[in-house]
Design a protein around this motif. Sequence first.
Motif, PDB file in Angstrom:
ATOM      1  N   GLY A  97      34.116  28.753  63.484  1.00  0.00           N
ATOM      2  CA  GLY A  97      34.941  28.247  64.269  1.00  0.00           C
ATOM      3  C   GLY A  97      36.246  27.662  63.374  1.00  0.00           C
ATOM      4  N   THR A  98      35.734  26.808  62.509  1.00  0.00           N
ATOM      5  CA  THR A  98      36.859  26.160  61.446  1.00  0.00           C
ATOM      6  C   THR A  98      37.398  27.040  60.596  1.00  0.00           C
ATOM      7  N   SER A  99      36.381  27.996  59.946  1.00  0.00           N
ATOM      8  CA  SER A  99      37.109  28.988  59.103  1.00  0.00           C
ATOM      9  C   SER A  99      37.891  29.672  59.578  1.00  0.00           C
ATOM     10  N   LEU A 100      37.814  30.093  60.951  1.00  0.00           N
ATOM     11  CA  LEU A 100      38.938  30.948  61.516  1.00  0.00           C
ATOM     12  C   LEU A 100      40.107  30.067  61.949  1.00  0.00           C
ATOM     13  N   LEU A 101      40.061  28.867  62.208  1.00  0.00           N
ATOM     14  CA  LEU A 101      41.416  28.001  62.546  1.00  0.00           C
ATOM     15  C   LEU A 101      41.972  27.870  60.930  1.00  0.00           C
ATOM     16  N   VAL A 102      41.235  27.526  59.860  1.00  0.00           N
ATOM     17  CA  VAL A 102      42.071  27.628  58.548  1.00  0.00           C
ATOM     18  C   VAL A 102      42.617  28.729  58.285  1.00  0.00           C
ATOM     19  N   MET A 103      41.898  29.854  58.540  1.00  0.00           N
ATOM     20  CA  MET A 103      42.418  31.283  57.984  1.00  0.00           C
ATOM     21  C   MET A 103      43.685  31.568  58.978  1.00  0.00           C
ATOM     22  N   MET A 104      43.804  31.031  60.104  1.00  0.00           N
ATOM     23  CA  MET A 104      44.855  31.407  60.988  1.00  0.00           C
ATOM     24  C   MET A 104      46.195  30.443  60.625  1.00  0.00           C
ATOM     25  N   ALA A 105      45.875  29.215  60.289  1.00  0.00           N
ATOM     26  CA  ALA A 105      46.826  28.316  59.934  1.00  0.00           C
ATOM     27  C   ALA A 105      47.273  28.655  58.472  1.00  0.00           C
ATOM     28  N   GLY A 106      46.590  29.132  57.601  1.00  0.00           N
ATOM     29  CA  GLY A 106      47.296  29.417  56.201  1.00  0.00           C
ATOM     30  C   GLY A 106      48.019  30.956  56.101  1.00  0.00           C
ATOM     31  N   GLY A 107      47.195  31.871  56.956  1.00  0.00           N
ATOM     32  CA  GLY A 107      47.667  33.246  57.483  1.00  0.00           C
ATOM     33  C   GLY A 107      49.005  33.216  57.966  1.00  0.00           C
ATOM     34  N   ALA A 108      49.341  32.419  59.007  1.00  0.00           N
ATOM     35  CA  ALA A 108      50.529  32.141  59.354  1.00  0.00           C
ATOM     36  C   ALA A 108      51.706  31.651  58.360  1.00  0.00           C
ATOM     37  N   VAL A 109      51.428  30.779  57.438  1.00  0.00           N
ATOM     38  CA  VAL A 109      52.508  30.379  56.512  1.00  0.00           C
ATOM     39  C   VAL A 109      52.734  31.660  55.737  1.00  0.00           C
ATOM     40  N   ILE A 110      51.782  32.309  55.097  1.00  0.00           N
ATOM     41  CA  ILE A 110      51.913  33.720  54.575  1.00  0.00           C
ATOM     42  C   ILE A 110      52.741  34.539  55.042  1.00  0.00           C
ATOM     43  N   PHE A 111      52.537  34.911  56.386  1.00  0.00           N
ATOM     44  CA  PHE A 111      53.193  35.752  57.293  1.00  0.00           C
ATOM     45  C   PHE A 111      54.675  35.309  57.320  1.00  0.00           C
ATOM     46  N   PHE A 112      55.033  33.965  57.922  1.00  0.00           N
ATOM     47  CA  PHE A 112      56.244  33.578  58.022  1.00  0.00           C
ATOM     48  C   PHE A 112      57.119  33.314  56.831  1.00  0.00           C
ATOM     49  N   ALA A 113      56.289  33.354  55.722  1.00  0.00           N
ATOM     50  CA  ALA A 113      57.158  33.451  54.259  1.00  0.00           C
ATOM     51  C   ALA A 113      57.847  34.626  54.110  1.00  0.00           C
ATOM     52  N   GLY A 114      57.286  35.805  54.787  1.00  0.00           N
ATOM     53  CA  GLY A 114      58.009  37.020  54.583  1.00  0.00           C
ATOM     54  C   GLY A 114      56.950  38.174  54.339  1.00  0.00           C
ATOM     55  N   LEU A 115      55.805  38.169  54.544  1.00  0.00           N
ATOM     56  CA  LEU A 115      54.905  38.954  54.228  1.00  0.00           C
ATOM     57  C   LEU A 115      55.322  40.417  55.299  1.00  0.00           C
ATOM     58  N   ARG A 164      60.094  24.632  58.078  1.00  0.00           N
ATOM     59  CA  ARG A 164      59.687  25.789  58.909  1.00  0.00           C
ATOM     60  C   ARG A 164      58.496  26.481  58.919  1.00  0.00           C
ATOM     61  N   LEU A 165      58.081  26.530  57.516  1.00  0.00           N
ATOM     62  CA  LEU A 165      56.785  27.196  57.304  1.00  0.00           C
ATOM     63  C   LEU A 165      55.564  26.228  58.143  1.00  0.00           C
ATOM     64  N   LEU A 166      55.625  25.208  57.782  1.00  0.00           N
ATOM     65  CA  LEU A 166      54.568  24.095  58.237  1.00  0.00           C
ATOM     66  C   LEU A 166      54.667  23.890  59.783  1.00  0.00           C
ATOM     67  N   ALA A 167      55.765  23.906  60.260  1.00  0.00           N
ATOM     68  CA  ALA A 167      55.897  23.843  61.894  1.00  0.00           C
ATOM     69  C   ALA A 167      55.401  24.939  62.582  1.00  0.00           C
ATOM     70  N   GLY A 168      55.767  26.290  61.817  1.00  0.00           N
ATOM     71  CA  GLY A 168      55.176  27.542  62.518  1.00  0.00           C
ATOM     72  C   GLY A 168      53.625  27.641  62.363  1.00  0.00           C
ATOM     73  N   ALA A 169      53.173  27.195  61.336  1.00  0.00           N
ATOM     74  CA  ALA A 169      51.672  27.027  61.205  1.00  0.00           C
ATOM     75  C   ALA A 169      51.062  26.362  62.022  1.00  0.00           C
TER      76      ALA A 169
END
Length: 384
Positions: A165-183, A320-325
């Motif tokens: 559960g926690t690994s999923l939440l951490v991955m989603m939070a970090g993945g969101a930043v990478i995606f919003f950064a322009g992936l 922007r990236l932090l709020a999106g995450a």
Amino acid sequence: MSAVLDRPPLWRSAFALFKGFDPLLTLAILLLMGIGLTAMYSSGFDHGTRFVDHGRNMLLAAGIIFVVAQIPLQRLAQLAVPLYTLGVVLLVAVLLFGITKKGATRWINVGVVIQPSELLKISMPLMLAWWFQRREGTLYAMDFIIAGLLLMLPVGLIMKQPDLGTSLLVMMAGGAVIFFAGLSWKLVIPPVLLGAVGIGLLIAFEPSLCKPGVDWHVLHEYQRQRVCTLLDPTRDPLGKGFHILQGMIAIGSGGIWGKGFMQGTQTHLEFIPERTTDFIFAAYSEEFGMVGNLALLAAYLFLIFRIFYIAANASTQFGRLLAGAIGVIFFTYAFVNMGMVSGILPVVGVPLPFVSYGGTAMVTLGLSLGILFAIARDKRTFRT
């Protein structure tokens, strides 16, 4: 001269502390707190102090929100690397010297017993937002690769504990930043399609894959059991499938209008396991029905859309990236909890924000929302 040195009135100083707090975000939080207290009073009335403790945890979260909201966004950026480093070091310490409970090694004693993986829910998006802020305007493929490595290191350590559960939440939070950064979407769609094909194959070959003794290698046995129970909870209705079946029964028995406040039979006859924590949505659904669920969904959507509005209007790339995450974190919390209780996702330890009982989760929510208010306040300061 004396006029210059005169201190402003106390009320004006106090007002300055609250100035910049986003009113619509505040309203969304208060709505969810009200729903959470109502659900907790009913589902946990025979748990002694659960309702009182839940209210205390909310006050603690409110205090954290207020304090963190006063921190300048630049100072939060400066804290990114130290917090991330501390979190990873503690995860390694858990791997080496951690405390094991119920087959999972997730805690460590540092004078008090803590769960370091909770820190990564905040420090991971902070770190990646800081990284892309530094690389703004000069992004290359290597920057995304480094960001991916920064993400996978703590996720791998958390999965090793194991804590899906926690690994999923951490991955989603970090993945969101990478995606919003322009992936690029070209890099996102293939793994999504691969995952969809994998789920389809899993459903098709479920009878043979879920036989006793079959080893999936990539998953722990308890994780394999959760997936197999999701596909067919009637396989073990009084054992591993009990949680899902009772949650589905409670949700269905609520009907359109629900059985009424304090009137849930599945809830108060104790058929719903963990009815004040992970499965509180089932208790809430039984008493308030589809109408209550729609109201809860509307409150979460109101909160999430407001978060993304703040993200879109943030004054810096970091904000922007932090709020999106943070918006993705709240969506993941709500979606995964409701999904697992409804029987469409495996059962993992993900609470329902502001509704489920839990002090640690409430502190994490308070930190996230405090950062969000700081981002909103920074936007207003920047415009001024």
